[in-house]
Design a protein around this motif. Structure first.
Motif, PDB file in Angstrom:
ATOM      1  N   SER A 142      -2.308   0.371  -2.377  1.00  0.00           N
ATOM      2  CA  SER A 142      -3.110  -0.741  -1.841  1.00  0.00           C
ATOM      3  C   SER A 142      -4.477  -0.844  -2.496  1.00  0.00           C
ATOM      4  N   ARG A 173       4.473  -9.097  -2.604  1.00  0.00           N
ATOM      5  CA  ARG A 173       4.098  -8.221  -1.489  1.00  0.00           C
ATOM      6  C   ARG A 173       4.030  -9.066  -0.228  1.00  0.00           C
ATOM      7  N   HIS A 201      -4.944  -6.246  -3.701  1.00  0.00           N
ATOM      8  CA  HIS A 201      -3.540  -6.324  -4.141  1.00  0.00           C
ATOM      9  C   HIS A 201      -3.367  -6.758  -5.586  1.00  0.00           C
TER      10      HIS A 201
END
Ligand code: PDD
Length: 283
Positions: A142, A173, A201
């Motif tokens: 992350s 994602r 991200h």
């Protein structure tokens, strides 16, 4: 003989010796940068240095010489006779060598700094005609905003793309398209340019930033918003960006043909403006 940079010195690459206790080797505890040499200058070196410092800060690696990157990268280009050809410089900084422990070395040890340069051939064919890319669940951590050398999910995913005859793997994602294994991705829908916003991200690409600037200067409508996977059929044009591929059109995404299956007009116009910017910088 190839010359590389190691801990403050320019050395024959063969003479560089790394400790097996280096935390880059043991824990992938390090960061990197890749800059592009255009026969006379590095493209947007100052943004690369800014991102380098940010990566170091985020991992709490103390290297006070980040501002010397431009100078020794230039020396690497010269010493390796790469001045008059397209080339790249790779830089890696790790937390240094110390007996293996999950906690940081105490007392602190000097970071390990390694850089090398190589000449490369831009993939003009892909830039002209476009590439096919795969889609896959984003299996990364992350903190994709840090340019960390821990790239196993990226390399495994890119290898999968290569084995399927594809040129990049694009990640999804939570149903949202993030970025590629080593590139950012843009979409055109109804003359609006979409790309994932800066976040933990994605890596905030230097090419991404400059393409957004060029698009904005051209009056193209921009939405830094993640695209949902279920909206792929609405995409009229797509392209990836990174330091080596610059802007490369995508003609097929996860088995879906994009637009007419050829680079579209918005992509081509941004590409031309990018090329013109490089020509102007070459003088
Ligand atoms: N990769 N996203 C990821 C995950 C990347 O690894 C890269 C670059 C980019 C684009 O960043 P930039 O425009 O600053 O090159 C986005 C480099 C080229 C590499 O790993 O070799």
């Amino acid at each position: 003989m190839e010359t590389a940079y190691f801990n403050g010195k320019l050395l024959p690459k063969d003479e560089i010796k790394l400790s097996p206790d280096d935390r880059g080797f043991l824990f992938a505890d390090g960061i990197y940068e890749v800059v592009r040499w255009y026969e006379g200058f590095f493209y947007d070196m100052s943004s690369h240095v800014t991102r380098l410092k940010r990566s170091l800060r985020e991992l709490r690696i103390n290297w006070s010489e980040a501002d010397s990157f431009a100078a020794f990268a230039g020396n690497l280009i010269k010493m390796n006779n790469l001045e008059n050809q397209p080339a790249m410089v790779y830089l890696q900084v790790t937390r240094g060598a110390a007996r293996r422990s999950h906690s940081f070395p105490s007392p602190e040890v000097p970071p390990t700094v390694y850089a090398y340069a190589w000449g490369f051939m831009p993939d003009r064919n892909s830039m002209e005609t476009g590439i096919k890319v795969m889609l896959k669940e984003d299996i990364r951590w992350s903190r994709c905003d840090i340019k960390s050398v821990a790239l196993l999910p990226n390399t495994l995913s890119f290898q999968e793309a290569c084995e399927n005859g594809l040129k990049e793997c694009i990640f999804i994602r939570n149903g949202l398209i993030t970025e590629g294994s080593h590139s950012n991705i843009f979409f055109v829908i109804d003359n609006t340019l979409f790309t994932h916003p800066e976040s933990n991200h994605i890596l905030s690409g230097i090419t991404r930033k400059n393409i957004l600037r060029i698009a904005q200067e051209s009056g193209i409508k921009i939405r830094e918003e993640a695209l949902q996977e279920n909206r792929i059929r609405l995409i009229q044009e797509a392209f990836i960006t990174n330091t080596s591929a610059e802007l490369t059109p995508v003609t097929e995404l996860g088995g879906n043909t994009i637009g007419e299956g050829v680079p579209g007009p918005v992509t081509k116009s941004i590409r031309t403006k990018f090329d013109n910017e490089i020509k102007a910088l070459k003088g």
